[in-house]
Design a protein around this motif. Structure first.
Motif, PDB file in Angstrom:
ATOM      1  N   ARG A   1      -1.557   0.087 -14.438  1.00  0.00           N
ATOM      2  CA  ARG A   1      -0.618  -0.001 -15.563  1.00  0.00           C
ATOM      3  C   ARG A   1       0.475   1.062 -15.452  1.00  0.00           C
ATOM      4  O   ARG A   1       1.647   0.796 -15.732  1.00  0.00           O
ATOM      5  CB  ARG A   1      -1.364   0.167 -16.879  1.00  0.00           C
ATOM      6  N   GLU A   2       0.103   2.271 -15.046  1.00  0.00           N
ATOM      7  CA  GLU A   2       1.105   3.325 -14.894  1.00  0.00           C
ATOM      8  C   GLU A   2       2.101   2.970 -13.795  1.00  0.00           C
ATOM      9  O   GLU A   2       3.297   3.242 -13.915  1.00  0.00           O
ATOM     10  CB  GLU A   2       0.421   4.653 -14.587  1.00  0.00           C
ATOM     11  N   LEU A   3       1.599   2.362 -12.711  1.00  0.00           N
ATOM     12  CA  LEU A   3       2.498   1.950 -11.636  1.00  0.00           C
ATOM     13  C   LEU A   3       3.468   0.877 -12.133  1.00  0.00           C
ATOM     14  O   LEU A   3       4.671   0.923 -11.854  1.00  0.00           O
ATOM     15  CB  LEU A   3       1.690   1.427 -10.452  1.00  0.00           C
ATOM     16  N   ALA A   4       2.927  -0.109 -12.861  1.00  0.00           N
ATOM     17  CA  ALA A   4       3.781  -1.176 -13.383  1.00  0.00           C
ATOM     18  C   ALA A   4       4.782  -0.617 -14.386  1.00  0.00           C
ATOM     19  O   ALA A   4       5.941  -1.052 -14.426  1.00  0.00           O
ATOM     20  CB  ALA A   4       2.914  -2.257 -14.037  1.00  0.00           C
ATOM     21  N   PHE A   5       4.350   0.352 -15.190  1.00  0.00           N
ATOM     22  CA  PHE A   5       5.246   0.984 -16.159  1.00  0.00           C
ATOM     23  C   PHE A   5       6.394   1.694 -15.444  1.00  0.00           C
ATOM     24  O   PHE A   5       7.558   1.587 -15.836  1.00  0.00           O
ATOM     25  CB  PHE A   5       4.450   1.970 -17.018  1.00  0.00           C
ATOM     26  N   GLY A   6       6.073   2.426 -14.373  1.00  0.00           N
ATOM     27  CA  GLY A   6       7.109   3.112 -13.609  1.00  0.00           C
ATOM     28  C   GLY A   6       8.111   2.146 -13.005  1.00  0.00           C
ATOM     29  O   GLY A   6       9.323   2.397 -13.007  1.00  0.00           O
ATOM     30  N   ARG A   7       7.620   1.004 -12.499  1.00  0.00           N
ATOM     31  CA  ARG A   7       8.530   0.000 -11.934  1.00  0.00           C
ATOM     32  C   ARG A   7       9.438  -0.579 -13.020  1.00  0.00           C
ATOM     33  O   ARG A   7      10.619  -0.837 -12.787  1.00  0.00           O
ATOM     34  CB  ARG A   7       7.726  -1.113 -11.251  1.00  0.00           C
ATOM     35  N   LEU A   8       8.866  -0.786 -14.219  1.00  0.00           N
ATOM     36  CA  LEU A   8       9.665  -1.330 -15.320  1.00  0.00           C
ATOM     37  C   LEU A   8      10.776  -0.358 -15.712  1.00  0.00           C
ATOM     38  O   LEU A   8      11.911  -0.776 -15.975  1.00  0.00           O
ATOM     39  CB  LEU A   8       8.760  -1.620 -16.524  1.00  0.00           C
ATOM     40  N   MET A   9      10.468   0.936 -15.750  1.00  0.00           N
ATOM     41  CA  MET A   9      11.497   1.922 -16.077  1.00  0.00           C
ATOM     42  C   MET A   9      12.622   1.894 -15.035  1.00  0.00           C
ATOM     43  O   MET A   9      13.806   1.965 -15.364  1.00  0.00           O
ATOM     44  CB  MET A   9      10.895   3.335 -16.138  1.00  0.00           C
ATOM     45  N   ALA A  10      12.238   1.769 -13.766  1.00  0.00           N
ATOM     46  CA  ALA A  10      13.236   1.778 -12.690  1.00  0.00           C
ATOM     47  C   ALA A  10      14.122   0.537 -12.750  1.00  0.00           C
ATOM     48  O   ALA A  10      15.354   0.629 -12.641  1.00  0.00           O
ATOM     49  CB  ALA A  10      12.538   1.873 -11.341  1.00  0.00           C
TER      50      ALA A  10
ATOM     51  N   MET B   1       0.829  -1.208   0.000  1.00  0.00           N
ATOM     52  CA  MET B   1       0.000   0.000   0.000  1.00  0.00           C
ATOM     53  C   MET B   1       0.863   1.258   0.000  1.00  0.00           C
ATOM     54  O   MET B   1       0.616   2.199  -0.765  1.00  0.00           O
ATOM     55  CB  MET B   1      -0.920   0.006   1.222  1.00  0.00           C
ATOM     56  N   LEU B   2       1.879   1.281   0.841  1.00  0.00           N
ATOM     57  CA  LEU B   2       2.715   2.474   0.943  1.00  0.00           C
ATOM     58  C   LEU B   2       3.515   2.697  -0.343  1.00  0.00           C
ATOM     59  O   LEU B   2       3.700   3.834  -0.777  1.00  0.00           O
ATOM     60  CB  LEU B   2       3.649   2.360   2.145  1.00  0.00           C
ATOM     61  N   ARG B   3       3.991   1.617  -0.982  1.00  0.00           N
ATOM     62  CA  ARG B   3       4.690   1.776  -2.262  1.00  0.00           C
ATOM     63  C   ARG B   3       3.745   2.320  -3.322  1.00  0.00           C
ATOM     64  O   ARG B   3       4.119   3.185  -4.126  1.00  0.00           O
ATOM     65  CB  ARG B   3       5.263   0.425  -2.724  1.00  0.00           C
ATOM     66  N   THR B   4       2.509   1.824  -3.319  1.00  0.00           N
ATOM     67  CA  THR B   4       1.520   2.289  -4.291  1.00  0.00           C
ATOM     68  C   THR B   4       1.206   3.764  -4.072  1.00  0.00           C
ATOM     69  O   THR B   4       1.099   4.546  -5.025  1.00  0.00           O
ATOM     70  CB  THR B   4       0.236   1.456  -4.176  1.00  0.00           C
TER      71      THR B   4
ATOM     72  N   GLY C   1      -1.446  -1.805 -22.650  1.00  0.00           N
ATOM     73  CA  GLY C   1      -1.254  -2.152 -21.250  1.00  0.00           C
ATOM     74  C   GLY C   1      -0.659  -3.533 -21.045  1.00  0.00           C
ATOM     75  O   GLY C   1       0.191  -3.735 -20.176  1.00  0.00           O
ATOM     76  N   PHE C   2      -1.077  -4.498 -21.873  1.00  0.00           N
ATOM     77  CA  PHE C   2      -0.599  -5.864 -21.633  1.00  0.00           C
ATOM     78  C   PHE C   2       0.876  -6.024 -21.988  1.00  0.00           C
ATOM     79  O   PHE C   2       1.526  -6.965 -21.533  1.00  0.00           O
ATOM     80  CB  PHE C   2      -1.473  -6.885 -22.377  1.00  0.00           C
ATOM     81  N   TRP C   3       1.442  -5.100 -22.792  1.00  0.00           N
ATOM     82  CA  TRP C   3       2.890  -5.163 -23.064  1.00  0.00           C
ATOM     83  C   TRP C   3       3.686  -5.000 -21.776  1.00  0.00           C
ATOM     84  O   TRP C   3       4.738  -5.613 -21.616  1.00  0.00           O
ATOM     85  CB  TRP C   3       3.284  -4.055 -24.024  1.00  0.00           C
ATOM     86  N   VAL C   4       3.188  -4.164 -20.866  1.00  0.00           N
ATOM     87  CA  VAL C   4       3.918  -3.899 -19.625  1.00  0.00           C
ATOM     88  C   VAL C   4       4.068  -5.183 -18.819  1.00  0.00           C
ATOM     89  O   VAL C   4       5.054  -5.384 -18.108  1.00  0.00           O
ATOM     90  CB  VAL C   4       3.204  -2.812 -18.800  1.00  0.00           C
ATOM     91  N   ASP C   5       3.083  -6.087 -18.927  1.00  0.00           N
ATOM     92  CA  ASP C   5       3.130  -7.352 -18.187  1.00  0.00           C
ATOM     93  C   ASP C   5       3.795  -8.468 -18.980  1.00  0.00           C
ATOM     94  O   ASP C   5       4.549  -9.267 -18.422  1.00  0.00           O
ATOM     95  CB  ASP C   5       1.704  -7.799 -17.825  1.00  0.00           C
ATOM     96  N   GLU C   6       3.522  -8.514 -20.294  1.00  0.00           N
ATOM     97  CA  GLU C   6       3.873  -9.694 -21.078  1.00  0.00           C
ATOM     98  C   GLU C   6       5.003  -9.477 -22.076  1.00  0.00           C
ATOM     99  O   GLU C   6       5.608 -10.442 -22.543  1.00  0.00           O
ATOM    100  CB  GLU C   6       2.633 -10.202 -21.823  1.00  0.00           C
ATOM    101  N   ARG C   7       5.270  -8.223 -22.457  1.00  0.00           N
ATOM    102  CA  ARG C   7       6.291  -7.957 -23.475  1.00  0.00           C
ATOM    103  C   ARG C   7       7.195  -6.820 -23.026  1.00  0.00           C
ATOM    104  O   ARG C   7       7.378  -5.815 -23.718  1.00  0.00           O
ATOM    105  CB  ARG C   7       5.619  -7.636 -24.818  1.00  0.00           C
ATOM    106  N   GLN C   8       7.770  -7.012 -21.864  1.00  0.00           N
ATOM    107  CA  GLN C   8       8.590  -5.957 -21.271  1.00  0.00           C
ATOM    108  C   GLN C   8       9.828  -5.664 -22.114  1.00  0.00           C
ATOM    109  O   GLN C   8      10.262  -4.511 -22.216  1.00  0.00           O
ATOM    110  CB  GLN C   8       8.973  -6.344 -19.842  1.00  0.00           C
ATOM    111  N   ASP C   9      10.413  -6.685 -22.736  1.00  0.00           N
ATOM    112  CA  ASP C   9      11.599  -6.461 -23.572  1.00  0.00           C
ATOM    113  C   ASP C   9      11.268  -5.493 -24.705  1.00  0.00           C
ATOM    114  O   ASP C   9      12.074  -4.617 -25.045  1.00  0.00           O
ATOM    115  CB  ASP C   9      12.099  -7.782 -24.155  1.00  0.00           C
TER     116      ASP C   9
END
Length: 322
Positions: free
Chosen positions: A204-213, A189-192, A283-291
């Protein structure tokens, strides 16, 4: 217990029995004052639910069902979780079973078709000062719901919904989280909340930010406002210094394979431009096609003048070879 043997009454609003009577649900203290009570019950025109009487013999409306559950419960009960949140106007699926919280000191009612939980953490500050039936404030209701979930993305979605719909602030959620102490999913919760305060307003935006990091790419500015002929537009992620912005597509084409190909082709054409580039990331690229996401964004950043600092070696080679 008080010195006279009575349980202390909660210091937040109690059910408004007159308001309940207005929709045909009579609390015990109201029903006993009706001279026609015995006759209506005897002729089965009214129906009794424990100590509560409903002024008809048909199915209960959802509103009446909630009021019956509240009035049959001990004093201090409040609507909780998504029952309270949707009652305050949050756009979310309304739970089929009303959710109630009962103070730890009170008895636990056994109600058919109702989810009742006991809590030691229920203070006046958690309860809305005017809403009826008595219910949690939205920030506490969202956290209450989040503790009931299992999947991390579901927890994030619940918290994001309130902020995204501009019904609660991330700081409000943080204050309640700190005040309640140990909670299930507290760290998540606190990370979110941290991410939302940084500008992300969806899972999706949260997952995208984590992927960038994790990929070592520069963090973008989020929800950047651009004034255009059609009005104000919000861009999901912008790297101003590198003339690149990304739109996270939440809804896909009816034929998802065609949508996937369209987005990939659109991005490849954009990467060949010399002006600002706009990439569309389903959105599904962030989960399934990160490369693919990291590859195209890193190429866009390099084309905009980024020097590749902190870019992991596998993605750097792919980007530089493009």
């Amino acid at each position: 217990m008080d010195s006279d043997g009575q349980r202390p009454q909660p210091d937040y609003p109690q059910p408004d029995v007159e308001l309940a009577a207005g929709i045909g649900v009579l609390a015990a203290e109201v029903a006993t004052g009706r001279p026609e009570l015995r006759r209506m019950l005897r002729t089965q025109r009214w129906k009794r639910y424990g100590r509560v009487v409903v002024c008809h013999n048909g199915p209960l409306t959802p509103e009446q069902f909630v009021w019956v559950a509240v009035l049959r419960s001990p004093r201090g009960v409040v609507l909780a979780a998504m029952t309270a949140a949707t009652g305050r106007g949050l756009r979310w699926e309304v739970p089929l079973r009303p959710q109630l919280l009962v103070p730890a000191a009170g008895p636990l009612p056994h109600l058919t078709g109702v989810d009742v939980r006991r809590t030691r953490l229920l203070e006046a500050v958690d309860v809305h000062p005017t809403a009826q039936p008595p219910q949690l404030r939205l920030s506490r209701a969202l956290l209450d719901q989040a503790t009931l979930l299992r999947r991390p993305d579901d927890v994030r979605a619940v918290l994001c919904a309130g902020v995204q719909q501009r019904m609660v602030r991330a700081g409000d959620l943080r204050e309640v989280t700190f005040r309640m102490g140990p909670l299930r999913h507290r760290a998540l919760m606190l990370r979110t909340i941290d991410d939302m305060e940084g500008g992300a307003h969806s899972v999706r935006e949260l997952a995208f930010g984590r992927l960038m990091a994790t990929s070592g790419l520069p963090q973008p500015s989020r929800q950047v406002v651009r004034q255009r002929s059609g009005g104000r537009h919000y861009l999901d992620a912008v790297w101003e210094d590198y003339a690149l912005h990304v739109e996270l597509d939440g809804l896909g084409h009816l034929v998802i394979t065609q949508w996937d190909a369209d987005c990939y082709r659109h991005n490849e054409l954009e990467l060949g431009k010399q002006c600002e580039r706009r990439l569309r990331i389903p959105g599904f690229w962030v989960d399934e096609r990160q490369d693919r996401v990291v590859d195209q964004i890193s190429r866009g950043l390099l084309a905009g003048g980024w020097d590749g600092t902190r870019l992991p070696r596998p993605f750097m080679l792919s980007a530089l070879a493009a």
